[in-house]
Design a protein around this motif. Structure first.
Motif, PDB file in Angstrom:
ATOM      1  N   PHE A  43       4.349  -1.293  -5.520  1.00  0.00           N
ATOM      2  CA  PHE A  43       3.326  -2.044  -4.814  1.00  0.00           C
ATOM      3  C   PHE A  43       1.960  -1.430  -5.110  1.00  0.00           C
ATOM      4  O   PHE A  43       1.856  -0.312  -5.602  1.00  0.00           O
ATOM      5  CB  PHE A  43       3.597  -2.077  -3.314  1.00  0.00           C
ATOM      6  CG  PHE A  43       3.640  -0.718  -2.668  1.00  0.00           C
ATOM      7  CD1 PHE A  43       2.485  -0.101  -2.256  1.00  0.00           C
ATOM      8  CD2 PHE A  43       4.851  -0.073  -2.481  1.00  0.00           C
ATOM      9  CE1 PHE A  43       2.515   1.148  -1.665  1.00  0.00           C
ATOM     10  CE2 PHE A  43       4.896   1.175  -1.881  1.00  0.00           C
ATOM     11  CZ  PHE A  43       3.723   1.783  -1.473  1.00  0.00           C
ATOM     12  N   HIS A  44       0.921  -2.204  -4.772  1.00  0.00           N
ATOM     13  CA  HIS A  44      -0.455  -1.774  -5.027  1.00  0.00           C
ATOM     14  C   HIS A  44      -1.316  -2.056  -3.797  1.00  0.00           C
ATOM     15  O   HIS A  44      -1.024  -2.946  -3.017  1.00  0.00           O
ATOM     16  CB  HIS A  44      -1.049  -2.521  -6.220  1.00  0.00           C
ATOM     17  CG  HIS A  44      -0.266  -2.360  -7.474  1.00  0.00           C
ATOM     18  ND1 HIS A  44      -0.380  -1.270  -8.288  1.00  0.00           N
ATOM     19  CD2 HIS A  44       0.673  -3.150  -8.037  1.00  0.00           C
ATOM     20  CE1 HIS A  44       0.445  -1.396  -9.314  1.00  0.00           C
ATOM     21  NE2 HIS A  44       1.100  -2.534  -9.177  1.00  0.00           N
ATOM     22  N   ASP A  45      -2.398  -1.340  -3.678  1.00  0.00           N
ATOM     23  CA  ASP A  45      -3.429  -1.571  -2.672  1.00  0.00           C
ATOM     24  C   ASP A  45      -2.889  -1.655  -1.244  1.00  0.00           C
ATOM     25  O   ASP A  45      -3.104  -2.645  -0.545  1.00  0.00           O
ATOM     26  CB  ASP A  45      -4.225  -2.839  -3.009  1.00  0.00           C
ATOM     27  CG  ASP A  45      -4.831  -2.784  -4.397  1.00  0.00           C
ATOM     28  OD1 ASP A  45      -5.320  -1.698  -4.772  1.00  0.00           O
ATOM     29  OD2 ASP A  45      -4.818  -3.806  -5.103  1.00  0.00           O
ATOM     30  N   GLU A  48       0.662  -3.293   4.681  1.00  0.00           N
ATOM     31  CA  GLU A  48       0.793  -4.497   3.867  1.00  0.00           C
ATOM     32  C   GLU A  48       0.350  -4.083   2.466  1.00  0.00           C
ATOM     33  O   GLU A  48      -0.579  -3.298   2.312  1.00  0.00           O
ATOM     34  CB  GLU A  48      -0.115  -5.628   4.348  1.00  0.00           C
ATOM     35  CG  GLU A  48      -0.210  -5.845   5.841  1.00  0.00           C
ATOM     36  CD  GLU A  48       1.106  -6.089   6.531  1.00  0.00           C
ATOM     37  OE1 GLU A  48       2.009  -6.684   5.931  1.00  0.00           O
ATOM     38  OE2 GLU A  48       1.237  -5.664   7.678  1.00  0.00           O
ATOM     39  N   ASP A  86       0.285  -5.385  -1.999  1.00  0.00           N
ATOM     40  CA  ASP A  86       0.519  -6.353  -3.070  1.00  0.00           C
ATOM     41  C   ASP A  86       1.743  -5.885  -3.843  1.00  0.00           C
ATOM     42  O   ASP A  86       1.732  -4.839  -4.472  1.00  0.00           O
ATOM     43  CB  ASP A  86      -0.701  -6.406  -3.975  1.00  0.00           C
ATOM     44  CG  ASP A  86      -0.526  -7.334  -5.172  1.00  0.00           C
ATOM     45  OD1 ASP A  86       0.564  -7.920  -5.336  1.00  0.00           O
ATOM     46  OD2 ASP A  86      -1.486  -7.470  -5.945  1.00  0.00           O
ATOM     47  N   GLN A 113       3.055 -13.940  -3.926  1.00  0.00           N
ATOM     48  CA  GLN A 113       1.894 -14.768  -3.607  1.00  0.00           C
ATOM     49  C   GLN A 113       1.141 -14.270  -2.382  1.00  0.00           C
ATOM     50  O   GLN A 113      -0.007 -14.633  -2.170  1.00  0.00           O
ATOM     51  CB  GLN A 113       2.325 -16.215  -3.412  1.00  0.00           C
ATOM     52  CG  GLN A 113       2.813 -16.839  -4.704  1.00  0.00           C
ATOM     53  CD  GLN A 113       3.122 -18.315  -4.537  1.00  0.00           C
ATOM     54  OE1 GLN A 113       3.012 -18.879  -3.463  1.00  0.00           O
ATOM     55  NE2 GLN A 113       3.515 -18.939  -5.620  1.00  0.00           N
ATOM     56  N   GLU A 114       1.792 -13.454  -1.563  1.00  0.00           N
ATOM     57  CA  GLU A 114       1.130 -12.882  -0.398  1.00  0.00           C
ATOM     58  C   GLU A 114       1.586 -11.439  -0.219  1.00  0.00           C
ATOM     59  O   GLU A 114       2.604 -11.033  -0.771  1.00  0.00           O
ATOM     60  CB  GLU A 114       1.424 -13.710   0.853  1.00  0.00           C
ATOM     61  CG  GLU A 114       2.891 -13.870   1.171  1.00  0.00           C
ATOM     62  CD  GLU A 114       3.098 -14.841   2.329  1.00  0.00           C
ATOM     63  OE1 GLU A 114       3.683 -14.398   3.320  1.00  0.00           O
ATOM     64  OE2 GLU A 114       2.682 -15.994   2.231  1.00  0.00           O
ATOM     65  N   PRO A 115       0.830 -10.641   0.531  1.00  0.00           N
ATOM     66  CA  PRO A 115       1.192  -9.231   0.716  1.00  0.00           C
ATOM     67  C   PRO A 115       2.565  -9.078   1.375  1.00  0.00           C
ATOM     68  O   PRO A 115       3.004  -9.935   2.138  1.00  0.00           O
ATOM     69  CB  PRO A 115       0.090  -8.695   1.629  1.00  0.00           C
ATOM     70  CG  PRO A 115      -1.040  -9.639   1.478  1.00  0.00           C
ATOM     71  CD  PRO A 115      -0.425 -10.975   1.196  1.00  0.00           C
TER      72      PRO A 115
END
Length: 86
Positions: free
Chosen positions: A2-4, A33, A35, A39-41
């Motif tokens: 995951f990122h951010d 939460e 990314d 399409q969504e976190p």
């Protein structure tokens, strides 16, 4: 992967789910939460016995059960040893 991540306190429902699954409330529960390529976190939870905050440019995951000399999770690699995705 995951990122951010955006960290937050867990909701009462999330805390109850973790407590039921583990049989007791862990000392540390963190929600975030992130990314994950969708399409969504994606919502994630971390339950731990303790929290150590380390200020670094690379996020590392601590493992108590790691082999001597390897205290971080095996999938975490320093930036200079990461493989670029194809």
């Amino acid at each position: 992967m995951f990122h951010d991540p955006v960290f937050r306190s867990p909701s009462p429902d999330e805390l109850l789910r973790v407590t039921r699954r583990l049989g007791e409330q862990p000392p540390v529960v963190v929600a975030f939460e992130a990314d994950a390529g969708g399409q969504e976190p994606t919502s994630c939870l971390i339950a731990a016995e303790r929290l150590d905050i380390v200020h670094e440019t690379v996020l590392r995951y601590w493992r108590e059960d790691a082999a001597p000399g390897q205290r971080f999770a095996p999938w975490v690699r320093p930036p200079d040893r990461r493989e670029d995705p194809v």
